[in-house]
Design an enzyme around this catalytic site. Structure first.
Site, PDB file in Angstrom:
ATOM      1  N   GLU A  80       0.817  -1.127  -0.086  1.00 54.63           N
ATOM      2  CA  GLU A  80      -0.021   0.093  -0.118  1.00 54.63           C
ATOM      3  C   GLU A  80       0.948   1.014   0.124  1.00 54.63           C
ATOM      4  OE1 GLU A  80      -2.737  -0.415   3.382  1.00 54.63           O
ATOM      5  OE2 GLU A  80      -4.251  -1.711   2.068  1.00 54.63           O
ATOM      6  N   GLU A 111       6.733 -21.759   7.852  1.00 54.71           N
ATOM      7  CA  GLU A 111       7.137 -20.856   8.831  1.00 54.71           C
ATOM      8  C   GLU A 111       8.344 -21.620   9.574  1.00 54.71           C
ATOM      9  OE1 GLU A 111       4.953 -21.023  13.082  1.00 54.71           O
ATOM     10  OE2 GLU A 111       3.795 -19.997  11.536  1.00 54.71           O
TER      11      GLU A 111
END
Length: 297
Positions: A80, A111
Site C-alpha cells: 500500500e 514458517e
C-alpha cells in the site's frame, strides 16, 4: 513456558455457549486490548521511525519479513505504500514464508523453514541503509528469526514486531516493538487482537516514516497516485485544500503537472511553472511546506 499468546483465556471458557450478541461483543471488546498494547509500545515505534528515516533518506529500502497472519499483514502494509505515497516499489519489498501463494492459501509449515528466511533475505542484497521489519506474533518463528540474523549480519537496521515479551526476536532485533496482547478469545488464534495490534503498529510505523520523508503536507496525502476516477477526484480536493485555489484553477494545475499533487500545489502557491516547481521540490527533498514558505518570503 507457555507464551502469552498461547495462554488460555480465563474470560471466555464457555464461548461456544454464548448467544450471538454476547459472542460478537466478546470479540469486539477484546480488540480494545490491541490498541492498549500498541499505545504501550509507542516509544519503541517512535525510536524505530527515528532510526529508519536517515537510512531511507540515504537510499535504503523497507524490507518486510513474516509468516502466516503476521506476514500477510506485513505484505499488506508494504504494497500500500506505492499507491498511498508514490513510494518506489523497488524500495518496499515484502517476503512471506511460503512465497506469494501463501497470501491466499495458508502454508503453515513454511514458517519453520530457517534456510528460506536467511536465503530470501540475502537474495535482496541488504545494505546498512536498509530497514528490515520482522513481524511474528510468537517472536520465535524460525523463518523470521533466520531473516533477522541474516539482516543483522549485513548491517541492516532490524525492527522486530512481536506479541510476546522476552522472545527470541525481542532479544535479537536492534529495535524490538513488543505488543503484549496476551491470551486470545479463541486460545492461540493470533489473527485476532495480536494481528490487530500488528496492523496498527505497522500502519503507524510506515506512515510516520512517510510523513518524515515529506510525503504528507499538513495532514494531506499529497504524494498519492491518482490512478482511477475516485483518486482523481481526491487529488482535486487535496489540491484545493492545500493551495486555497478554486476547483477550476486546481484542475488546470493538476492537468499541467500530470496529476502530481505536490507539483500542482507549488505551481499554485508560488505562481511558477511545473518544471520550476519540480526543481524546487527536489532541492527541498520533496517538502511542499519548505517550498511554499520560501516562495512566499
Amino acid at each position: 513456558m507457555i507464551q502469552n499468546t498461547e495462554q488460555l483465556s480465563s474470560y471466555h471458557s464457555m464461548l461456544d455457549t454464548y448467544n450471538t450478541q454476547d459472542l460478537v461483543n466478546a470479540f469486539v471488546d477484546d480488540q480494545a486490548n490491541a490498541v492498549q498494547a500498541v499505545q504501550a509500545a509507542a516509544a519503541s515505534l517512535a525510536a524505530a521511525v527515528d532510526a529508519a528515516v536517515p537510512r531511507i533518506r540515504a537510499g535504503g529500502r523497507l524490507l518486510y519479513f513474516g509468516a502466516g497472519t503476521s506476514g500477510r499483514l506485513a505484505m499488506l502494509d508494504c504494497v500500500e505504500l506505492n499507491p498511498t505515497f508514490s513510494w518506489d516499489k523497488s524500495r518496499a519489498v515484502a517476503r512471506l514464508a511460503g512465497g506469494d501463494d501463501a497470501m491466499n492459501e495458508a502454508a503453515e509449515g513454511a514458517e519453520d523453514d530457517e534456510a528460506a528466511g536467511a536465503t530470501e533475505l540475502r537474495a535482496l542484497a541488504p545494505t546498512a541503509n536498509d530497514v528490515v521489519i520482522l513481524v511474528a506474533a510468537s517472536g520465535r518463528t524460525p523463518y523470521v528469526v533466520a531473516a533477522l540474523q541474516a539482516a543483522r549480519a549485513a548491517g541492516a537496521l532490524t525492527i522486530g514486531i512481536v506479541n510476546n515479551p522476552g522472545s527470541v526476536i525481542d532479544a535479537l532485533a536492534e529495535i524490538p516493538v513488543v505488543l503484549d496482547t496476551g491470551a486470545e478469545v479463541i486460545s492461540g488464534s493470533t489473527r485476532l487482537k495480536a494481528g490487530t495490534a500488528q496492523k496498527i503498529a505497522l500502519n503507524s510505523l510506515s506512515s510516520a516514516i512517510m510523513v518524515r520523508l515529506h510525503k504528507v503536507y499538513g495532514n494531506l496525502m499529497v504524494d498519492m497516485r491518482a490512478t482511477n476516477n475516485k483518486l482523481v477526484r481526491r487529488a482535486l480536493r487535496l489540491t484545493v485544500a492545500a493551495s486555497g485555489a478554486t476547483r477550476t484553477a486546481a484542475r488546470e494545475a493538476l492537468e499541467a503537472c500530470g496529476y502530481e499533487i505536490k507539483t500542482a500545489i507549488v505551481v499554485l502557491c508560488c505562481r511558477i511553472d511545473p518544471g520550476e516547481a519540480r526543481l524546487r521540490l527536489a532541492q527541498a527533498e520533496g517538502s511542499v511546506g519548505s517550498v511554499v514558505q520560501s516562495g512566499k518570503a
